[in-house]
Design a protein around this motif. Sequence first.
Motif, short mmCIF file in Angstrom:
data_model
loop_
_atom_site.label_atom_id
_atom_site.label_comp_id
_atom_site.label_asym_id
_atom_site.label_seq_id
_atom_site.Cartn_x
_atom_site.Cartn_y
_atom_site.Cartn_z
N PRO A 8 0.84 -1.21 0.00
CA PRO A 8 0.00 0.00 0.00
C PRO A 8 0.87 1.25 0.00
O PRO A 8 2.00 1.25 0.47
CB PRO A 8 -0.80 -0.13 1.29
CG PRO A 8 0.02 -1.03 2.16
CD PRO A 8 0.69 -2.00 1.24
N ILE A 9 0.30 2.32 -0.54
CA ILE A 9 0.99 3.61 -0.55
C ILE A 9 0.73 4.32 0.78
O ILE A 9 -0.42 4.50 1.18
CB ILE A 9 0.50 4.49 -1.72
CG1 ILE A 9 0.78 3.79 -3.06
CG2 ILE A 9 1.17 5.86 -1.69
CD1 ILE A 9 0.15 4.49 -4.25
N ARG A 10 1.80 4.71 1.47
CA ARG A 10 1.67 5.40 2.76
C ARG A 10 2.06 6.87 2.61
O ARG A 10 2.96 7.21 1.83
CB ARG A 10 2.59 4.76 3.80
CG ARG A 10 2.27 3.32 4.16
CD ARG A 10 3.16 2.84 5.28
NE ARG A 10 2.94 3.61 6.51
CZ ARG A 10 3.70 3.51 7.61
NH1 ARG A 10 4.74 2.69 7.63
NH2 ARG A 10 3.44 4.24 8.69
N GLN A 11 1.37 7.72 3.36
CA GLN A 11 1.77 9.12 3.42
C GLN A 11 3.13 9.22 4.10
O GLN A 11 3.42 8.50 5.05
CB GLN A 11 0.74 9.94 4.21
CG GLN A 11 -0.64 9.99 3.60
CD GLN A 11 -0.74 10.96 2.43
OE1 GLN A 11 0.25 11.55 2.00
NE2 GLN A 11 -1.94 11.12 1.91
N ALA A 12 3.97 10.12 3.59
CA ALA A 12 5.30 10.32 4.17
C ALA A 12 5.67 11.79 4.08
O ALA A 12 5.11 12.55 3.27
CB ALA A 12 6.34 9.46 3.45
N ALA A 13 6.61 12.19 4.91
CA ALA A 13 7.05 13.59 4.94
C ALA A 13 8.57 13.65 5.03
O ALA A 13 9.19 12.85 5.73
CB ALA A 13 6.43 14.31 6.14
N THR A 14 9.13 14.60 4.33
CA THR A 14 10.59 14.78 4.27
C THR A 14 10.94 16.23 4.57
O THR A 14 10.27 17.14 4.09
CB THR A 14 11.12 14.39 2.88
OG1 THR A 14 10.91 13.00 2.66
CG2 THR A 14 12.59 14.71 2.74
N MET A 15 11.97 16.42 5.36
CA MET A 15 12.41 17.76 5.74
C MET A 15 13.75 18.08 5.08
O MET A 15 14.74 17.35 5.27
CB MET A 15 12.54 17.89 7.26
CG MET A 15 12.96 19.26 7.74
SD MET A 15 11.70 20.49 7.45
CE MET A 15 10.64 20.14 8.85
N ILE A 16 13.77 19.17 4.35
CA ILE A 16 14.99 19.64 3.70
C ILE A 16 15.43 20.91 4.40
O ILE A 16 14.79 21.95 4.28
CB ILE A 16 14.74 19.91 2.20
CG1 ILE A 16 14.17 18.67 1.52
CG2 ILE A 16 16.03 20.36 1.52
CD1 ILE A 16 13.59 18.94 0.15
N LEU A 17 16.51 20.81 5.16
CA LEU A 17 17.03 21.97 5.89
C LEU A 17 18.11 22.66 5.05
O LEU A 17 19.05 22.01 4.58
CB LEU A 17 17.63 21.54 7.22
CG LEU A 17 16.70 21.39 8.42
CD1 LEU A 17 17.52 21.00 9.64
CD2 LEU A 17 15.92 22.66 8.69
N LEU A 18 17.96 23.96 4.88
CA LEU A 18 18.92 24.74 4.11
C LEU A 18 19.66 25.70 5.04
O LEU A 18 19.04 26.42 5.82
CB LEU A 18 18.22 25.52 3.01
CG LEU A 18 17.49 24.69 1.95
CD1 LEU A 18 16.84 25.62 0.92
CD2 LEU A 18 18.42 23.71 1.26
N GLY A 47 13.48 12.09 7.00
CA GLY A 47 12.06 11.93 6.70
C GLY A 47 11.60 10.51 6.93
O GLY A 47 12.40 9.62 7.22
N GLY A 48 10.29 10.29 6.77
CA GLY A 48 9.75 8.96 6.96
C GLY A 48 8.23 8.97 6.88
O GLY A 48 7.61 10.00 6.58
#
Length: 231
Positions: A8-18, A47-48
Motif C-alpha cells: 500500500p501507498i503510505r503518506q510520508a514527509a521529508t524535511m529539507i534543511l537549508l 524523513g519517513g
Amino acid sequence: MTTKVDPPIRQAATMILLRRNARETSVLMGMRGAKAAFMPSKYVFPGGAVDPEDADATLLRPLTDIHQRRLRAEPRPDEPANPHAIAAAALRELVEETGLVIGAPSPTPTQWPGYAEKALAADASTLRYVFRAITPPGRPRRFDAHFFIADAAQLLGNPDEFGDACDELSHLHWVPLTEARNLNLPFITEVVLAEIAEVAGSVPHHQDLPDPDTVPFFDNRGTAPRFSQIA
C-alpha cells in the motif's frame, strides 16, 4: 504462479534543511544503512512515514494556508492528505533522525523526545511545501512523499550537534548544494535538489525562503507515470 502485489501507498514527509550565507547554501543529508529495506546506502534528507499519532501532535503554529491547500490537492481516495499530520511527521522525523528542533517554549509542549523534556512545541509555520512524489509500482515500499524546506536559522540550538540523533541515518553533514548531486542519491532526490536550488537561489540569503509558484508532483500511483504542477 504467484502474482506479486504492490504494498500500500503510505503518506510520508521529508524535511529539507537549508543553511544559507553570503558564500553558499548547504543542505543537511545523511546516508541510509546498507541493509535498509528502502533506498539502502543512499544519501537522503531526514524523513519517513506519517504515523497515526501525528494527527494529534501539538504544534505551536500550523502550516500556512497556501501549503495546507496544496497538500490537499489531488487527493488519493484511499488516504486523503492531513496537512497537520504530514507537517508534524516532517518535524518529528527531523528530531528523531538528526536531534534538531524547530519550535519554541510552550506550556503545552509537543510530546516527542527533544521537545517534551525541554518544554518546547514544534512549529510548522515556517515550513515551505516544495515537492510531492509517489513511489512507482514494483518497489518494496511505496510512499506518497511530501517534501518541505526550512531555513536552518529556525533551528533551536547548534545546527552541527547531532548527538541526540537515532542511528537511522549515518554521516549526517551539511553539503553545499553545488556538491550534493555528486553523492550516491536516489533519482527523486536528484530531482528535488534541482528544484530547491532554484527556490533557494531566487532570494538573497538574508531574506526568508519564498513560497514556490507551484509544487511539482511526480504521480506514480497508476501504471503510467504522470507529472503535474500543484498551483
